[in-house]
Design a protein around this motif. Structure first.
Motif, PDB file in Angstrom:
ATOM      1  N   UNK A   1       5.473  11.733  18.416  1.00  0.00           N
ATOM      2  CA  UNK A   1       4.446  12.451  18.547  1.00  0.00           C
ATOM      3  C   UNK A   1       3.324  12.206  19.372  1.00  0.00           C
ATOM      4  N   UNK A   2       2.893  10.673  19.416  1.00  0.00           N
ATOM      5  CA  UNK A   2       2.078  10.293  20.527  1.00  0.00           C
ATOM      6  C   UNK A   2       2.443  10.514  22.022  1.00  0.00           C
ATOM      7  N   UNK A   3       4.041  10.006  22.028  1.00  0.00           N
ATOM      8  CA  UNK A   3       4.657  10.192  23.212  1.00  0.00           C
ATOM      9  C   UNK A   3       4.481  11.584  23.721  1.00  0.00           C
ATOM     10  N   UNK A   4       4.830  12.691  22.859  1.00  0.00           N
ATOM     11  CA  UNK A   4       4.584  13.974  23.117  1.00  0.00           C
ATOM     12  C   UNK A   4       3.170  14.331  23.814  1.00  0.00           C
ATOM     13  N   UNK A   5       2.212  13.923  23.350  1.00  0.00           N
ATOM     14  CA  UNK A   5       0.738  13.838  23.565  1.00  0.00           C
ATOM     15  C   UNK A   5       0.550  13.363  24.954  1.00  0.00           C
ATOM     16  N   UNK A   6       1.270  12.490  25.397  1.00  0.00           N
ATOM     17  CA  UNK A   6       1.110  11.736  26.742  1.00  0.00           C
ATOM     18  C   UNK A   6       2.237  12.264  27.696  1.00  0.00           C
ATOM     19  N   UNK A   7       2.697  13.438  27.497  1.00  0.00           N
ATOM     20  CA  UNK A   7       4.076  13.946  28.414  1.00  0.00           C
ATOM     21  C   UNK A   7       3.470  14.037  29.778  1.00  0.00           C
ATOM     22  N   UNK A   8       2.296  14.660  29.799  1.00  0.00           N
ATOM     23  CA  UNK A   8       1.921  14.738  31.123  1.00  0.00           C
ATOM     24  C   UNK A   8       1.663  13.356  32.116  1.00  0.00           C
ATOM     25  N   UNK A   9       1.358  12.452  31.463  1.00  0.00           N
ATOM     26  CA  UNK A   9       1.308  11.020  32.080  1.00  0.00           C
ATOM     27  C   UNK A   9       2.692  10.566  32.145  1.00  0.00           C
ATOM     28  N   UNK A  10       3.705  10.692  31.203  1.00  0.00           N
ATOM     29  CA  UNK A  10       5.099  10.052  31.358  1.00  0.00           C
ATOM     30  C   UNK A  10       5.963  11.084  32.238  1.00  0.00           C
ATOM     31  N   UNK A  11       5.402  12.078  33.038  1.00  0.00           N
ATOM     32  CA  UNK A  11       6.212  12.892  34.035  1.00  0.00           C
ATOM     33  C   UNK A  11       6.244  12.076  35.442  1.00  0.00           C
ATOM     34  N   UNK A  12       5.274  11.057  35.503  1.00  0.00           N
ATOM     35  CA  UNK A  12       5.496  10.196  36.549  1.00  0.00           C
ATOM     36  C   UNK A  12       6.166   8.872  36.408  1.00  0.00           C
ATOM     37  N   UNK A  13       6.439   8.380  35.342  1.00  0.00           N
ATOM     38  CA  UNK A  13       7.031   7.103  35.122  1.00  0.00           C
ATOM     39  C   UNK A  13       8.160   7.012  34.332  1.00  0.00           C
ATOM     40  N   UNK A  14       9.302   7.958  34.819  1.00  0.00           N
ATOM     41  CA  UNK A  14      10.544   7.929  34.071  1.00  0.00           C
ATOM     42  C   UNK A  14      11.267   6.557  34.811  1.00  0.00           C
ATOM     43  N   UNK A  15      10.978   6.156  36.148  1.00  0.00           N
ATOM     44  CA  UNK A  15      11.724   5.041  36.664  1.00  0.00           C
ATOM     45  C   UNK A  15      11.503   3.729  36.006  1.00  0.00           C
ATOM     46  N   UNK A  16       9.968   3.473  35.573  1.00  0.00           N
ATOM     47  CA  UNK A  16       9.761   2.481  34.583  1.00  0.00           C
ATOM     48  C   UNK A  16      10.341   2.593  33.215  1.00  0.00           C
ATOM     49  N   UNK A  17      10.475   3.620  32.744  1.00  0.00           N
ATOM     50  CA  UNK A  17      11.159   3.614  31.492  1.00  0.00           C
ATOM     51  C   UNK A  17      12.496   3.288  31.327  1.00  0.00           C
ATOM     52  N   UNK A  18      13.208   3.619  32.775  1.00  0.00           N
ATOM     53  CA  UNK A  18      14.536   3.378  32.830  1.00  0.00           C
ATOM     54  C   UNK A  18      14.844   1.856  32.820  1.00  0.00           C
ATOM     55  N   UNK A  19      13.934   1.099  33.389  1.00  0.00           N
ATOM     56  CA  UNK A  19      13.924  -0.266  33.595  1.00  0.00           C
ATOM     57  C   UNK A  19      13.694  -0.977  32.044  1.00  0.00           C
ATOM     58  N   UNK A  20      12.925  -0.458  31.249  1.00  0.00           N
ATOM     59  CA  UNK A  20      12.432  -1.136  30.137  1.00  0.00           C
ATOM     60  C   UNK A  20      13.325  -0.567  28.801  1.00  0.00           C
ATOM     61  N   UNK A  21      14.025   0.514  29.094  1.00  0.00           N
ATOM     62  CA  UNK A  21      14.762   1.184  27.984  1.00  0.00           C
ATOM     63  C   UNK A  21      15.608   0.025  27.321  1.00  0.00           C
ATOM     64  N   UNK A  22      16.929  -0.554  28.090  1.00  0.00           N
ATOM     65  CA  UNK A  22      17.743  -1.261  27.492  1.00  0.00           C
ATOM     66  C   UNK A  22      17.107  -2.481  26.702  1.00  0.00           C
ATOM     67  N   UNK A  23      16.390  -3.182  27.324  1.00  0.00           N
ATOM     68  CA  UNK A  23      15.613  -4.512  26.676  1.00  0.00           C
ATOM     69  C   UNK A  23      14.921  -3.963  25.477  1.00  0.00           C
ATOM     70  N   UNK A  24      14.467  -2.845  25.173  1.00  0.00           N
ATOM     71  CA  UNK A  24      13.963  -2.193  24.136  1.00  0.00           C
ATOM     72  C   UNK A  24      14.839  -2.163  22.960  1.00  0.00           C
ATOM     73  N   UNK A  25      15.824  -1.390  23.531  1.00  0.00           N
ATOM     74  CA  UNK A  25      17.019  -1.030  22.471  1.00  0.00           C
ATOM     75  C   UNK A  25      17.324  -2.294  22.049  1.00  0.00           C
ATOM     76  N   UNK A  26      17.985  -3.180  22.847  1.00  0.00           N
ATOM     77  CA  UNK A  26      18.596  -4.436  22.373  1.00  0.00           C
ATOM     78  C   UNK A  26      17.589  -5.243  21.513  1.00  0.00           C
ATOM     79  N   UNK A  27      16.452  -5.357  21.848  1.00  0.00           N
ATOM     80  CA  UNK A  27      15.496  -6.329  21.127  1.00  0.00           C
ATOM     81  C   UNK A  27      15.155  -5.524  19.705  1.00  0.00           C
TER      82      UNK A  27
END
Length: 265
Positions: free
Chosen positions: A58-84
């Motif tokens: 729900x918080x992520x949805x509230x920040x959707x405007x800010x997140x629209x700029x940062x998919x590249x960073x999310x892509x870098x950090x997605x896998x270590x977050x999942x594995x961790x």
């Protein structure tokens, strides 16, 4: 379940959701509330992880405007977050909690001091920004050694899957270390997405292991979602500098609370 226990669970989860939307550390409210409501420690920890996952989304949805700029960073950090998250939740289910908890105050303190250092750096005088500049248009300066960020995010995520108190502060500190002048609200948006991933992986493991309280979970889940939405809305209306210093104050408070619970009680 009586009204007093339900109120403890709902109140703790709502406050935790709001705190996590701003900085992180809400587990230090919702987990003790679950214990006070009569849940055993393992069930309280597992139930808390499950209940806070929708709140993070729900918080992520509230920040959707800010997140629209940062998919590249999310892509870098997605896998270590999942594995961790997978490794951390497995550790909780197979090892004594006290072994890992002994290191928690130090971890949160280091993360908070790193963010404090970042705040002091930002406080130094600098050239005034152009009036026409968009304060949210800054680009992330991705590090030249992405493997190091990968490793650090993995370690933070292991901790998050295990217990999670202060994980938001740790991720904000890590993001701030290479983000340049990126707005704190954008960092919060990335943090909430990664936290929902880590909590979600842990929640699935705890559900599969049967470690979750079926009565307390929906109460805490609904209250946490309401609190997270309210917290995200309020956080975006506050001056970024004030949010950063609030995070530092919260981190120091969490460190003291964790240290007292582990070594002083």
């Amino acid at each position: 379940m009586d009204l007093t226990r339900a109120a403890l669970l709902a109140g703790g989860a709502a406050v935790a959701g709001a705190i996590n939307a701003v900085a992180g550390g809400g587990t230090l409210v919702s987990f003790p509330a679950a214990i006070a409501a009569g849940l055993p420690p393992l069930a309280a920890n597992a139930t808390n992880a499950v209940a806070l996952t929708p709140a993070s989304l729900a918080s992520a949805w509230a920040y959707r405007r800010e997140l629209s700029r940062d998919y590249r960073v999310l892509g870098v950090l997605f896998l270590p977050s999942l594995l961790g998250g997978v490794v951390g939740s497995a550790l909780l289910l197979v090892t004594p909690q006290r072994v890992f908890d002994a290191a928690v105050p130090g971890l949160v303190l280091v993360a908070t001091l790193l963010l404090l250092w970042q705040n002091l750096r930002r406080a130094k005088p600098s050239a005034a920004p152009s009036p026409a500049a968009d304060p949210g248009a800054e680009r992330f300066a991705l590090p030249s050694r992405p493997w190091l960020v990968f490793l650090l995010q993995f370690l933070v995520s292991v901790y998050g899957g295990y217990f999670g108190a202060g994980i938001g502060i740790m991720m904000l500190a890590l993001l701030s270390s290479f983000a340049g002048d990126v707005d704190i609200h954008r960092l919060n948006g990335i943090k909430t997405v990664l936290a929902s991933l880590i909590n979600g992986v842990a929640a699935l493991a705890f559900l599969f292991a049967g470690a979750v309280d079926a009565v307390a979970t929906p109460i805490m889940m609904a209250a946490a979602v309401v609190g997270s939405l309210a917290g995200a809305v309020v956080a975006r209306r506050i001056e970024p500098r004030k949010v950063r210093w609030f995070v530092v104050a919260l981190g120091l408070t969490l460190t003291a609370k964790l240290a007292w619970d582990r070594f002083g009680g």
